[in-house]
Design a protein around this motif. Structure first.
Motif, short mmCIF file in Angstrom:
data_model
loop_
_atom_site.label_atom_id
_atom_site.label_comp_id
_atom_site.label_asym_id
_atom_site.label_seq_id
_atom_site.Cartn_x
_atom_site.Cartn_y
_atom_site.Cartn_z
N GLN A 1 48.54 45.23 46.18
CA GLN A 1 47.83 45.96 47.21
C GLN A 1 46.48 46.37 46.35
N THR A 2 45.28 46.38 47.71
CA THR A 2 43.90 46.44 47.25
C THR A 2 43.28 47.11 48.16
N LEU A 3 42.09 47.77 47.47
CA LEU A 3 41.08 49.24 48.16
C LEU A 3 40.31 48.10 48.61
N SER A 4 39.60 48.56 49.31
CA SER A 4 38.01 47.85 49.21
C SER A 4 37.59 48.55 50.25
N PRO A 5 36.07 48.17 51.34
CA PRO A 5 35.53 48.35 52.13
C PRO A 5 36.33 48.22 53.06
N ASP A 6 36.85 46.76 52.96
CA ASP A 6 38.39 45.98 54.51
C ASP A 6 39.02 47.44 54.71
N GLY A 7 39.59 47.96 53.90
CA GLY A 7 40.23 49.23 54.06
C GLY A 7 42.06 48.53 52.90
N ALA B 1 46.52 34.65 45.16
CA ALA B 1 45.15 35.90 45.61
C ALA B 1 44.40 35.68 43.94
N TRP B 2 42.64 36.51 44.95
CA TRP B 2 41.86 36.78 44.12
C TRP B 2 41.50 38.04 44.85
N PHE B 3 40.19 38.76 44.22
CA PHE B 3 39.13 40.46 44.43
C PHE B 3 38.08 40.06 43.68
N THR B 4 37.22 40.25 44.51
CA THR B 4 36.17 40.98 43.67
C THR B 4 35.42 42.13 42.84
N PRO B 5 34.53 41.87 42.73
CA PRO B 5 34.35 43.16 41.80
C PRO B 5 34.64 44.52 42.63
N GLY B 6 34.78 45.21 42.42
CA GLY B 6 35.25 46.31 43.47
C GLY B 6 36.11 46.76 43.66
N PRO C 1 36.24 59.04 49.14
CA PRO C 1 36.20 59.65 47.30
C PRO C 1 36.56 57.41 46.50
N TYR C 2 37.26 56.13 47.58
CA TYR C 2 37.04 55.08 47.34
C TYR C 2 35.21 55.18 46.90
N ALA C 3 34.16 55.40 47.30
CA ALA C 3 33.26 54.98 47.26
C ALA C 3 32.24 55.85 45.50
N GLU C 4 32.98 56.85 45.86
CA GLU C 4 32.37 57.61 44.42
C GLU C 4 33.45 57.06 42.89
N PHE C 5 35.04 56.98 43.81
CA PHE C 5 35.32 56.20 42.10
C PHE C 5 34.68 55.03 41.84
#
Length: 251
Positions: free
Chosen positions: A56-62, A74-79, A165-169
């Protein structure tokens, strides 16, 4: 100026390598899996070698729920906040950019804001006792549960269209690790940057018709040096290679 440290015999590209078996501990939302977290400067890849599950991922993509099955990557970039979810005997090989940095602190758990705002409190919860016994397992479960508590709030807001909240995290995570950046820069220079620079030097030598560096050709082999450690996402088999996995304690 002190000489730049060197890391002998790194893996290709100076990547990090470990193996994980996803936790089967049930969390507050009824899902079995690991501790949600992000990396600040490292891209991470999961190569699935067995079982089923998801990340499960959270990013600017949602919010995304990416299925994992044998052979998938699967791979995920910083942040990107990521949470490994157990679906049944899930096992993966982890490939990590900038080897050494995650073990040096380039990973921040999605703890609630009050914990993130207090570096000493954060460290007390994030750091596990040594070994693989019952005390370490209990601490790893407490750490996972606190990370899930913060993660669920971030996910709920993001799904509702509120990325605040995600951006503040992300900002809180960056503040938490800022003092470590000079040390990370040393590790990066000695590892990933040095590996890229060696390739540049080899290309120069080939262009000049002087491939003497090929006279240093050799082979290396290794095997895991610790089994069943408590990682962020699951039980972790680790390789104690220079620049790949630092002395145990980073997780």
């Amino acid at each position: 100026m002190s000489p730049r440290p060197t890391l002998p015999h790194p893996l290709p590209g100076a990547i990090g390598l470990s193996h994980l078996s996803a936790y089967d501990w049930e969390a507050a939302d009824g899902v079995c899996g690991g501790s949600p977290h992000l990396h600040l400067v490292c891209t991470e890849a999961y190569v699935v070698t067995g079982g089923r599950g998801a990340v499960q991922t959270l990013s600017p993509d949602g919010y995304r729920d990416i299925p994992l099955e044998p052979g998938s990557v699967a791979w995920f970039t910083p942040g990107t906040v990521h949470r490994m979810v157990q679906g049944g005997d899930l096992r993966i090989t982890v490939l990590m950019q900038n080897s050494g940095l995650p073990e040096a602190g380039d990973a921040v758990f999605t703890f609630p804001p009050d914990v993130l705002a207090d570096p000493e409190r954060y460290a007390a919860v994030a750091t596990l006792p040594p070994g693989t016994g019952a005390e370490a397992e209990q601490a790893a479960r407490r750490r996972r549960d606190l990370a899930v508590a913060g993660y669920l709030g971030l996910r709920e807001a993001l799904v509702a269209g509120d990325g605040g909240p995600y951006a503040e995290f992300q900002r809180a995570a960056a503040r938490l690790v800022r003092d470590r950046v000079p040390r990370w820069r040393e590790l990066w220079r000695a590892g990933a940057l040095a590996a890229a620079e060696r390739t540049g030097a080899q290309l120069d030598a080939l262009l000049a018709g002087e491939p003497s560096y090929l006279g240093e050709a050799t082979a290396h082999q290794t095997a895991p040096t610790r089994f069943g450690g408590f990682g962020m996402c699951g039980r972790r088999d680790e390789y104690n290679l220079p620049g790949t996995t630092l002395p145990y304690g980073g997780e």
